[in-house]
Structure formats: C-alpha cells, structure tokens
Write an enzyme that holds these catalytic residues in place. Structure first.
Site, PDB file in Angstrom:
ATOM      1  N   TYR A 157      16.282 -60.117   5.297  1.00 41.23           N
ATOM      2  CA  TYR A 157      15.787 -60.047   6.679  1.00 41.23           C
ATOM      3  C   TYR A 157      14.538 -60.929   6.813  1.00 41.23           C
ATOM      4  O   TYR A 157      14.263 -61.483   7.870  1.00 41.23           O
ATOM      5  CB  TYR A 157      15.526 -58.596   7.078  1.00 41.23           C
ATOM      6  CG  TYR A 157      15.491 -58.389   8.578  1.00 41.23           C
ATOM      7  CD1 TYR A 157      16.604 -58.651   9.368  1.00 41.23           C
ATOM      8  CD2 TYR A 157      14.340 -57.927   9.216  1.00 41.23           C
ATOM      9  CE1 TYR A 157      16.574 -58.458  10.743  1.00 41.23           C
ATOM     10  CE2 TYR A 157      14.304 -57.723  10.584  1.00 41.23           C
ATOM     11  CZ  TYR A 157      15.425 -57.994  11.344  1.00 41.23           C
ATOM     12  OH  TYR A 157      15.379 -57.799  12.703  1.00 41.23           O
ATOM     13  N   LYS A 164       9.320 -58.876  13.393  1.00 37.44           N
ATOM     14  CA  LYS A 164       9.473 -57.525  13.963  1.00 37.44           C
ATOM     15  C   LYS A 164       8.205 -56.696  13.748  1.00 37.44           C
ATOM     16  O   LYS A 164       7.868 -55.857  14.582  1.00 37.44           O
ATOM     17  CB  LYS A 164      10.689 -56.810  13.369  1.00 37.44           C
ATOM     18  CG  LYS A 164      12.035 -57.384  13.805  1.00 37.44           C
ATOM     19  CD  LYS A 164      12.263 -57.348  15.304  1.00 37.44           C
ATOM     20  CE  LYS A 164      13.712 -57.662  15.666  1.00 37.44           C
ATOM     21  NZ  LYS A 164      13.911 -57.784  17.140  1.00 37.44           N
TER      22      LYS A 164
HETATM   23  C1  1JT Z   1      18.303 -61.785  14.302  1.00 40.34           C
HETATM   24  C2  1JT Z   1      19.476 -61.834  13.526  1.00 40.34           C
HETATM   25  C3  1JT Z   1      17.674 -60.573  14.539  1.00 40.34           C
HETATM   26  C4  1JT Z   1      19.990 -60.678  13.012  1.00 40.34           C
HETATM   27  C5  1JT Z   1      19.364 -59.474  13.243  1.00 40.34           C
HETATM   28  C6  1JT Z   1      18.208 -59.412  14.007  1.00 40.34           C
HETATM   29  N1  1JT Z   1      17.804 -58.116  14.065  1.00 40.34           N
HETATM   30  C7  1JT Z   1      18.671 -57.381  13.368  1.00 40.34           C
HETATM   31  N2  1JT Z   1      19.622 -58.194  12.866  1.00 40.34           N
HETATM   32  C8  1JT Z   1      20.731 -57.751  12.054  1.00 40.34           C
HETATM   33  C9  1JT Z   1      20.383 -57.794  10.594  1.00 40.34           C
HETATM   34  C10 1JT Z   1      20.076 -58.989   9.996  1.00 40.34           C
HETATM   35  C11 1JT Z   1      19.758 -59.053   8.643  1.00 40.34           C
HETATM   36  C12 1JT Z   1      19.762 -57.933   7.899  1.00 40.34           C
HETATM   37  C13 1JT Z   1      20.071 -56.718   8.487  1.00 40.34           C
HETATM   38  C14 1JT Z   1      20.380 -56.670   9.849  1.00 40.34           C
HETATM   39  C15 1JT Z   1      20.162 -63.109  13.233  1.00 40.34           C
HETATM   40  C16 1JT Z   1      19.764 -64.226  14.161  1.00 40.34           C
HETATM   41  C17 1JT Z   1      18.311 -64.268  14.386  1.00 40.34           C
HETATM   42  C18 1JT Z   1      17.740 -62.989  14.937  1.00 40.34           C
HETATM   43  O1  1JT Z   1      19.424 -58.105   6.575  1.00 40.34           O
HETATM   44  C19 1JT Z   1      19.878 -57.248   5.647  1.00 40.34           C
HETATM   45  C20 1JT Z   1      19.417 -60.351   7.974  1.00 40.34           C
END
Ligand code: 1JT
Length: 257
Positions: A157, A164
C-alpha cells in the site's frame, strides 16, 4: 414518513464506474431522498459518469480534476448557481502510480509521493474550502474514504498509506476549522473491495481471502456496507459525530493477530 435525506443536496466526487464505492454511496444517498450532483476526473470517465447520473434522477455532472485549481473553483461557482447550496460532500478520490504500489516504500520517488499526496490528501482540503461557503449553518457533512494502510503497515500500500495518514489527519483539522460553521467532517475506513482502484493491485485476491478468514464477521465488506455508513454520516442521525474515522471493515481493524 419523509425520507431521511429529503430536501437535502449533495455532491459526490470519485465515481468511475458502477463498481465504485462512490457510486454505491450516491445510489444510497439518492435512495434516502438526497438530490445529487456528480463529478468526473478527465474526459475518459465522462461518458461512464453521465450514464450513471441518469439513474439518479438525471443528476447534473461537472468536470473536476483536483490537480487543476481552476476546475475546482468553477465547480463550486456552478454548484452555487445551479443548486443554491450543499448539505453533503463525499470525497472518494485517490491516486498513486502503479509502480509505487509494489515493492518497498523505501523506493518511493519524490514525484510519486507528491502526486499521491496532492490527489489523495490535499484534494480534501481544497474541496472542503470550496464547499464550505455553500454548506454553512445547515448541519453540513463532508465524508472521505480511507483505508487501514493509513495507520498500519499493509505491504504494497506504500505511498498510499502515507497519503491516507495525511488524509486522516486532515479530517481532524478540518473538523476543528469547520465545526463552528456547522459542518462535520469524517472518514470511512473501508475494507478492501474489488473496484477499479483495486484492480491496480497485484495479489488483491490474497488480501480478500485473508480478511474473510480473519475479520470478526468472517466476510469481506460490500460497497453497500460503505454506502450505509455514508448515508448515516450525511444524516441528522450523525449530528454529533465529527473528526472521526468510522471503520466499515467487518471488524478487521480490532484484530492483533
Ligand atoms: C488507490 C488504489 C487507493 C487502491 C486502493 C486505494 N485505497 C484502497 N485501495 C485498495 C488496496 C490497495 C492496496 C492494498 C490494499 C487495498 C490504486 C490506485 C491508486 C489509489 O495493498 C495491500 C495496494
């Protein structure tokens, strides 16, 4: 009985397609009686958002790329003219480069870091400043979406987690600035859901399986779970709630192991 949000007006930023959390929220707000406007970020999304807006009683649709300050100013000028005022704003906007959502946070570039901060965190402050004059003195509610990766380490993430964290801190400072003007500001920390954003993430299925096995409710959340919390936060039922992060994650965040 009158609907929970009858007579209220809201703005939803961040609808991309029918899987978007913002879209589930928009449908729920509209279903509770709210009149809505939607925005799209970039011409590629215009058609999709206009098609969806037709299902919300022909909600007006405006362009809003948060990296173009003139578009944000124009948005609020037009909302003032066309809708008169605003009771709610849902900010469901985030971006990071795909290459920053893998490997080590250690390798994050300054440009990637700035971009994630600008679009995913600063935009809330910018939107709140634009919306405030339209929201004053009517139990206004601003809601944004966050994720556990903003407070704990979630491998991959990375730069989004740092963005965030800034977003969640912004919610608290904005709540203090805007409370005296009758505007509440809260975040929903959503568990992972298969959306367009999630499709940018390698190994997303593994994350969903992990949540299903470990979360107190032993399931993943749905976009409708998020929409319920959003409707609550935009309603008078949440009149005493501001500066908070509300977890809609099947309870996952309480686990230690
Ligand atoms: C973005 C993306 C913001 C994916 C996101 C996000 N907020 C939650 N997610 C889902 C997520 C992403 C990752 C994760 C767990 C949940 C992608 C485009 C940019 C903004 O890692 C384990 C990486």
């Amino acid at each position: 009985m009158t609907a929970l949000l009858e007579g209220r007006t809201g703005l939803v930023l961040g609808v991309a397609n029918k899987r978007s959390l913002a879209w589930a929220c928009a449908r729920a707000l509209h279903g509770a009686g709210m009149r809505l406007a939607l925005t799209y970020a970039g011409e590629r999304l215009e058609r999709s958002v206009r098609g969806l807006a037709a299902d919300l009683g022909d909600a007006p649709v405006f362009p809003c790329d948060v990296t173009v300050p003139a578009q944000v100013d124009e948005l609020f000028a037009r909302l003032g003219d066309e809708l008169g005022g605003l009771d709610s704003v849902l900010h469901a906007i985030a971006f990071a480069k795909r290459e920053e959502l893998e490997g080590e946070y250690l390798q994050t570039s300054l440009e990637g870091w700035r971009l994630a901060q600008e679009i995913s965190a600063y935009s809330l402050t910018q939107i709140a400043r634009g919306a405030a004059p339209l929201m004053e003195g009517r139990d206004g509610s601003i809601v944004t979406l966050t994720y556990l990766g903003g407070e704990r380490v979630v491998p991959s993430y990375n730069v989004m987690g740092v963005a965030k964290a800034a977003l969640e801190a912004s919610v608290r400072y904005l709540a203090n600035d805007l409370g005296p003007r009758g505007i509440r500001v809260n975040a929903i920390s959503a568990g992972p859901v298969r959306t367009l954003s999630a499709s940018a993430v390698a190994g997303f299925n593994t994350i969903l399986d992990h949540i299903e096995a470990r979360a107190p409710l032993r399931r993943n959340i749905t976009a409708e779970d998020v929409a319920g919390a959003c409707t609550f936060l935009c309603s008078p039922l949440a009149s005493g709630v501001t500066g908070s992060t509300v977890y809609v994650d099947a309870g996952y965040h309480v686990m230690g192991v």
